[in-house]
Design a protein around this motif. Structure first.
Motif, PDB file in Angstrom:
ATOM      1  N   LEU A 139      41.708  53.925  37.537  1.00 17.63           N
ATOM      2  CA  LEU A 139      42.662  52.310  37.117  1.00 17.63           C
ATOM      3  C   LEU A 139      43.525  53.542  35.750  1.00 17.63           C
ATOM      4  CD1 LEU A 139      40.647  49.396  36.410  1.00 17.63           C
ATOM      5  CD2 LEU A 139      41.887  50.519  37.897  1.00 17.63           C
ATOM      6  N   GLY A 151      44.394  50.336  40.526  1.00 23.24           N
ATOM      7  CA  GLY A 151      45.046  49.628  39.813  1.00 23.24           C
ATOM      8  C   GLY A 151      44.911  49.997  37.942  1.00 23.24           C
ATOM      9  N   LEU A 190      51.871  45.468  37.360  1.00 24.71           N
ATOM     10  CA  LEU A 190      51.290  45.505  38.788  1.00 24.71           C
ATOM     11  C   LEU A 190      51.806  45.267  40.043  1.00 24.71           C
ATOM     12  CD1 LEU A 190      47.925  46.389  39.430  1.00 24.71           C
ATOM     13  CD2 LEU A 190      47.872  43.924  39.529  1.00 24.71           C
ATOM     14  N   ASN A 196      53.888  47.410  43.123  1.00 18.90           N
ATOM     15  CA  ASN A 196      52.961  46.797  44.231  1.00 18.90           C
ATOM     16  C   ASN A 196      53.678  46.142  45.460  1.00 18.90           C
ATOM     17  OD1 ASN A 196      50.544  47.391  44.457  1.00 18.90           O
ATOM     18  ND2 ASN A 196      49.777  45.340  42.993  1.00 18.90           N
ATOM     19  N   MET A 228      47.250  48.328  44.271  1.00 20.79           N
ATOM     20  CA  MET A 228      46.620  47.382  43.363  1.00 20.79           C
ATOM     21  C   MET A 228      46.621  46.931  43.063  1.00 20.79           C
ATOM     22  SD  MET A 228      48.244  50.478  40.523  1.00 20.79           S
ATOM     23  CE  MET A 228      49.427  49.270  40.382  1.00 20.79           C
ATOM     24  N   ASN A 229      45.184  46.220  42.523  1.00 21.29           N
ATOM     25  CA  ASN A 229      44.822  44.768  42.359  1.00 21.29           C
ATOM     26  C   ASN A 229      44.000  44.373  41.466  1.00 21.29           C
ATOM     27  OD1 ASN A 229      42.455  45.577  43.742  1.00 21.29           O
ATOM     28  ND2 ASN A 229      43.149  44.161  45.491  1.00 21.29           N
ATOM     29  N   GLU A 230      43.841  45.197  40.943  1.00 19.50           N
ATOM     30  CA  GLU A 230      43.186  45.525  39.238  1.00 19.50           C
ATOM     31  C   GLU A 230      43.592  45.106  37.957  1.00 19.50           C
ATOM     32  OE1 GLU A 230      40.020  44.166  39.487  1.00 19.50           O
ATOM     33  OE2 GLU A 230      38.990  44.832  42.187  1.00 19.50           O
TER      34      GLU A 230
END
Length: 229
Positions: A120, A156, A181, A185, A194-196
């Motif tokens: 991250l 993320g 974020l 994206n 990224m999704n965290e």
């Protein structure tokens, strides 16, 4: 004590998820076990915790030698470049990648073992001089460079919000990290999806969940006040 504290934390997480219209499975609780003895960690494990966060490489590797159960270890503290080689293959995720030099070191050390690092990117959302991390406006350019590293996979963003009396004061930082974020994206950068969001600690994790956190890092709320070893 740990079991009771975990029950209270879990209830607060569930309530925050409900307020935000999110499923409980969208948030992972990281039990921050830095400075805590393995006995307390074992009590947490008995209560169902399998994900632990450590700040220091030496403490993490020492505990791994004692706790041989299959656990998910996350390195959440500032990582020195000369310590990276010690955690290759030993951590599920590095939350605190705060410079291009560190990312490059991770690439080099993981490549030597033919492994990929899940990381991250740490963002200093409040722009505090005392904190590590990329400034928000630097993050996209840094990501574009890190995206070229074949043995590093960005999952993320992470932030350490200021210490505040009122957790509502940090809502803006959590909201802005989530916006960052989404914005990154939307750029469809090659090799970046990224999704965290790792954000929120004992004092403000409920607000962080309401603003989209997928990882919350809770130490004092589970284990009590910090013990230095």
């Amino acid at each position: 004590m740990v079991t009771e504290n975990l029950k209270a934390v879990e209830e607060k997480i569930e309530a925050a998820c409900a307020r935000a219209g999110r499923g409980r499975d969208e948030v992972t609780l990281i039990a921050v076990s830095k400075t805590k003895p393995v006995e307390m960690m074992q009590e947490a494990m008995s209560a169902g915790i399998v994900t632990f966060g450590e700040n220091k490489v030496q403490e993490l590797t020492k505990k791994q030698q004692i706790l041989t159960e299959p656990l998910n270890w996350h390195l959440i503290g500032h990582l020195q470049r000369n310590k990276v080689k010690q955690i290759v293959g030993k951590v599920e995720r590095i939350h605190s990648v705060d410079s291009l030099r560190l990312a490059n070191q991770i690439q080099n050390d993981f490549e030597k073992q033919n492994l990929t690092a899940d990381i991250l990117i740490e963002v200093n959302m409040a722009k505090e001089e005392s904190k590590f991390g990329f400034m928000p406006e630097e993050t996209e350019d840094a990501l574009r460079e890190i995206a070229t590293f074949p043995n590093v996979l960005v999952r993320g963003l992470m932030t350490i919000a200021p210490f505040v009396e009122n957790p509502e004061d940090n809502r803006i930082h959590f909201r802005n990290l989530h916006k960052l974020l989404v914005d990154i994206n939307s750029k469809n950068i090659d090799n970046i999806s990224m999704n965290e969001l790792s954000m929120g600690m004992t004092g403000d994790y409920e607000v962080a969940i309401e603003e989209g956190a997928t990882y919350v890092r809770v130490g004092t709320g589970i284990f009590g006040s910090r013990q230095y070893i």
